[in-house]
Motif scaffolding. Structure first.
Motif, PDB file in Angstrom:
ATOM      1  N   THR A 146       4.025 -56.176  -2.219  1.00 47.54           N
ATOM      2  CA  THR A 146       4.709 -54.901  -2.418  1.00 47.54           C
ATOM      3  C   THR A 146       6.211 -55.067  -2.268  1.00 47.54           C
ATOM      4  O   THR A 146       6.681 -55.940  -1.531  1.00 47.54           O
TER       5      THR A 146
ATOM      6  N   ASP B  87       7.787 -52.358  -1.263  1.00 49.86           N
ATOM      7  CA  ASP B  87       8.006 -51.245  -0.353  1.00 49.86           C
ATOM      8  C   ASP B  87       7.759 -51.680   1.092  1.00 49.86           C
ATOM      9  O   ASP B  87       6.615 -51.851   1.517  1.00 49.86           O
TER      10      ASP B  87
ATOM     11  N   GLU C 110       5.563 -49.316   3.092  1.00 45.38           N
ATOM     12  CA  GLU C 110       4.149 -49.487   2.773  1.00 45.38           C
ATOM     13  C   GLU C 110       3.575 -50.705   3.497  1.00 45.38           C
ATOM     14  O   GLU C 110       2.441 -50.658   4.015  1.00 45.38           O
TER      15      GLU C 110
END
Length: 256
Positions: free
Chosen positions: A188, A190, A193
């Motif tokens: 990811t 992010d 996240e």
């Protein structure tokens, strides 16, 4: 099971990967325990998706080794499944038939149970094109999990979803991981996240591991001060590496 046996579940040893003359991974070594949830973060082109494809058997290392439970991974392994950013559903097959594609031996009752597990029990006979993006990813997740894999690889699976749907999918993935006890490896961009889901976050920079940090937060996770601490620690490392590269580039330009 002995501690050393757990630690030797998935071993990536001194892996290099070239595409032509471009070296993407540089002697990368990583050990993942059975049942861990590992998130891999890094900027575009750092090698994180390449590493995932190597584990999946979609690419082969230029040199080095990738072993699971002591055995070299060669090609596609039925114990490993991948969830991609795109759902990649067949539009001419209904939801339940798309899920059955993930099975070694077709079993309608098991397929229905997994569809229920991802919250789509009322959508068994629907066509994929009438589903929302989040619902399509739930179908793809069910297809990946229907054969009860030991390892689930998640390659930016939530990147195309809106913010609310993304949070819902994060919660669903965490719930299924806790229930089914598979090993999860998430790629990811992010950082939030990664901290929300993973028990361990790996930062890859220019094909090398620049950071490996355990996320010691209770579950379910809340975005409190402790959560923010891990976010900042990882982001500081990422931004610090970026500033170092910029500074080195400036020195090189000055020297030239």
């Amino acid at each position: 099971m002995l501690i050393n046996e757990v630690q030797e579940y998935l071993n990536i040893e001194d892996v290099n990967k070239y595409f032509g003359e471009t070296k993407v991974l540089h002697g990368l070594t990583l050990h993942i325990k059975q049942g861990e949830f590992v998130a891999i973060v890094g900027r575009s082109g750092c090698g994180k998706s390449t590493l995932l494809r190597l584990i999946a058997g979609l690419e082969t290392p230029t040199n080095g080794s990738i072993k699971m439970q002591g055995e070299e991974l060669c090609g596609i392994n039925k114990k490993i499944r991948v969830l991609f950013q795109e759902a990649r559903l067949l539009p001419w097959k209904r939801v339940i038939d798309n899920v059955k594609l993930g099975m070694q031996k077709e079993n309608t009752s098991i397929a229905k149970q997994v569809i229920h597990d991802v919250g789509l029990e009322e959508h068994n006979d629907k066509w994929p094109d009438i589903l929302s993006g989040g619902q399509q990813q739930r179908v793809a997740l069910a297809r990946a999990l229907v054969a009860e894999p030991e390892v689930l690889l998640l390659d930016e699976p939530l990147g195309a979803l809106d913010a609310l749907t993304r949070i819902e999918m994060q919660q669903l993935i965490e719930k299924l991981w806790l229930a089914k006890k598979f090993t999860a490896i998430l790629v990811t961009h992010d950082v939030s996240e990664a901290v929300a889901l993973a028990s361990r976050v790996i930062f890859i920079d220019h094909g090398k591991i620049a950071m490996d940090i355990a996320i010691q937060l209770s579950r379910p996770r809340h975005r409190n001060n402790d959560f923010t601490y891990y976010e900042k620690k990882i982001l500081d490392q990422i931004m610090g590496n970026a500033e170092s590269v910029i500074e080195d580039t400036k020195k090189l330009e000055y020297a030239i």
